[in-house]
Write a protein that holds these residues in place. Structure first.
Motif, PDB file in Angstrom:
ATOM      1  N   HIS A 238       3.343  10.753 -15.477  1.00 26.61           N
ATOM      2  CA  HIS A 238       2.464   9.600 -15.666  1.00 26.61           C
ATOM      3  C   HIS A 238       2.767   8.864 -16.967  1.00 26.61           C
ATOM      4  N   SER A 239       3.199   9.600 -17.982  1.00 28.17           N
ATOM      5  CA  SER A 239       3.423   8.982 -19.288  1.00 28.17           C
ATOM      6  C   SER A 239       4.594   8.004 -19.276  1.00 28.17           C
TER       7      SER A 239
ATOM      8  N   SER B 127       4.951   7.674 -10.207  1.00 25.48           N
ATOM      9  CA  SER B 127       3.680   8.388 -10.359  1.00 25.48           C
ATOM     10  C   SER B 127       3.020   8.603  -9.003  1.00 25.48           C
ATOM     11  N   ILE B 128       3.049   7.575  -8.149  1.00 28.73           N
ATOM     12  CA  ILE B 128       2.444   7.689  -6.825  1.00 28.73           C
ATOM     13  C   ILE B 128       3.177   8.741  -5.999  1.00 28.73           C
TER      14      ILE B 128
ATOM     15  N   GLY C  51       4.905   5.616 -17.229  1.00 34.51           N
ATOM     16  CA  GLY C  51       4.370   4.299 -16.902  1.00 34.51           C
ATOM     17  C   GLY C  51       4.998   3.663 -15.678  1.00 34.51           C
ATOM     18  N   ASN C  52       5.736   4.437 -14.891  1.00 35.37           N
ATOM     19  CA  ASN C  52       6.339   3.914 -13.665  1.00 35.37           C
ATOM     20  C   ASN C  52       5.398   4.237 -12.508  1.00 35.37           C
ATOM     21  N   ARG C  53       4.716   3.221 -12.002  1.00 29.34           N
ATOM     22  CA  ARG C  53       3.669   3.440 -11.003  1.00 29.34           C
ATOM     23  C   ARG C  53       4.210   4.038  -9.711  1.00 29.34           C
ATOM     24  N   ILE C  54       5.392   3.603  -9.305  1.00 29.69           N
ATOM     25  CA  ILE C  54       5.946   4.099  -8.044  1.00 29.69           C
ATOM     26  C   ILE C  54       6.250   5.587  -8.141  1.00 29.69           C
TER      27      ILE C  54
ATOM     28  N   ASN D   1       0.712   3.912  -1.679  1.00 28.13           N
ATOM     29  CA  ASN D   1       0.013   5.185  -1.717  1.00 28.13           C
ATOM     30  C   ASN D   1      -0.295   5.689  -0.312  1.00 28.13           C
TER      31      ASN D   1
ATOM     32  N   ASP E 158       0.850  -1.183   0.000  1.00 28.13           N
ATOM     33  CA  ASP E 158       0.000   0.000   0.000  1.00 28.13           C
ATOM     34  C   ASP E 158       0.890   1.240   0.000  1.00 28.13           C
TER      35      ASP E 158
ATOM     36  N   ASP F  11       2.249  12.109  -7.430  1.00 27.46           N
ATOM     37  CA  ASP F  11       0.844  12.419  -7.149  1.00 27.46           C
ATOM     38  C   ASP F  11       0.663  12.954  -5.732  1.00 27.46           C
ATOM     39  N   ASN F  12       1.380  12.361  -4.791  1.00 23.59           N
ATOM     40  CA  ASN F  12       1.222  12.759  -3.395  1.00 23.59           C
ATOM     41  C   ASN F  12       1.748  14.159  -3.125  1.00 23.59           C
TER      42      ASN F  12
END
Length: 249
Positions: free
Chosen positions: A166-167, A174-175, A169-172, A84, A82, A178-179
């Motif tokens: 975001h483009s 991006s998270i 594609g690396n989720r970590i 995020n 988790d 985002d925060n």
């Protein structure tokens, strides 16, 4: 020759490591699942035959790894996976520091520059077309420029940078971004006004970044983004200095 007293020190120091390793193994194996609450520190201490201090140190070690989350007045929670939630807590911590230390914003700018410049390595190396959201927000900036809509321009500016991250594609990443996106947006609000930069100039900077990315020019894109964020950091320093002297930003 080591005395009996000194020989026990390393052993005591290793107790929290032993507890941390055991808890980590339980989390990684799935025995302790996301959302599970750990027993009380005293119960864990009794189970392992250690002090509650060793348990607290073990929990702190696993917190830094993002495996546990400890809130005041609550039992420690397993948060492996988790990310995020863990980073959201981190963002709150940053906000608290910002309230007490305005200069902390400058450190946020350093973190922003690291993420945004390094993410370009992934974006520019990709054979996939750049994400439509990047161009969409660049178009929003152009319309806001034409309408002299400062607030709309700033919103599109922040969304433009977010879309680039975001483009990749690396989720970590991006998270993480985002925060801190709302904080970065607030910084853009401040730095866009000190000193005043024309919307034409600001738009041209972003259009150039977009073109570099479209051309897969990693070096050029990084140089432009780095210069833009460095300028913003300088403007932020000016704004903080003015605020500390009682001026308006």
């Amino acid at each position: 020759m080591m005395t009996a007293e000194t020989s026990t020190v390393p052993k005591r120091d290793r107790l929290h490591i032993m507890v941390a390793s055991a808890l980590e193994a339980s989390i990684l194996s799935g025995e302790l699942k996301i959302g599970d609450k750990l027993d009380s520190e005293s119960a864990i201490a009794k189970e392992f035959g250690v002090s509650t201090r060793a348990v607290r140190e073990a929990i702190h070690t696993l917190e830094t790894k993002g495996l546990l989350l400890r809130r005041h007045g609550e039992r420690t929670t397993v948060v492996r996976g988790d990310v995020n939630e863990f980073l959201d807590t981190l963002a709150v911590t940053v906000r608290q520091r910002l309230a007490a230390e305005p200069e902390y914003l400058q450190q946020l700018m350093v973190a922003r520059r690291m993420i945004e410049t390094e993410i370009l390595e992934i974006v520019c190396a990709s054979d996939a077309p750049i994400a439509p959201a990047v161009k969409d927000n660049l178009d929003r900036m152009r319309r806001a420029r034409d309408e002299t809509d400062f607030s709309g321009f700033v919103e599109a500016d922040a969304a433009f940078h977010l879309a680039i991250v975001h483009s990749a594609g690396n989720r970590i990443l991006s998270i993480i971004y985002d925060n801190f996106a709302s904080l970065i947006s607030e910084v853009i609000q401040v730095t866009s006004r000190v000193p005043t930069k024309s919307l034409d100039e600001a738009y041209d900077e972003h259009a150039a970044i977009y073109q570099m990315i479209s051309d897969h020019n990693e070096i050029g894109a990084k140089a432009l983004v780095r210069a833009q964020i460095d300028n913003s950091a300088n403007y932020l320093r000016i704004a903080i200095e003015k605020a500390s002297k009682g001026g308006k930003t």
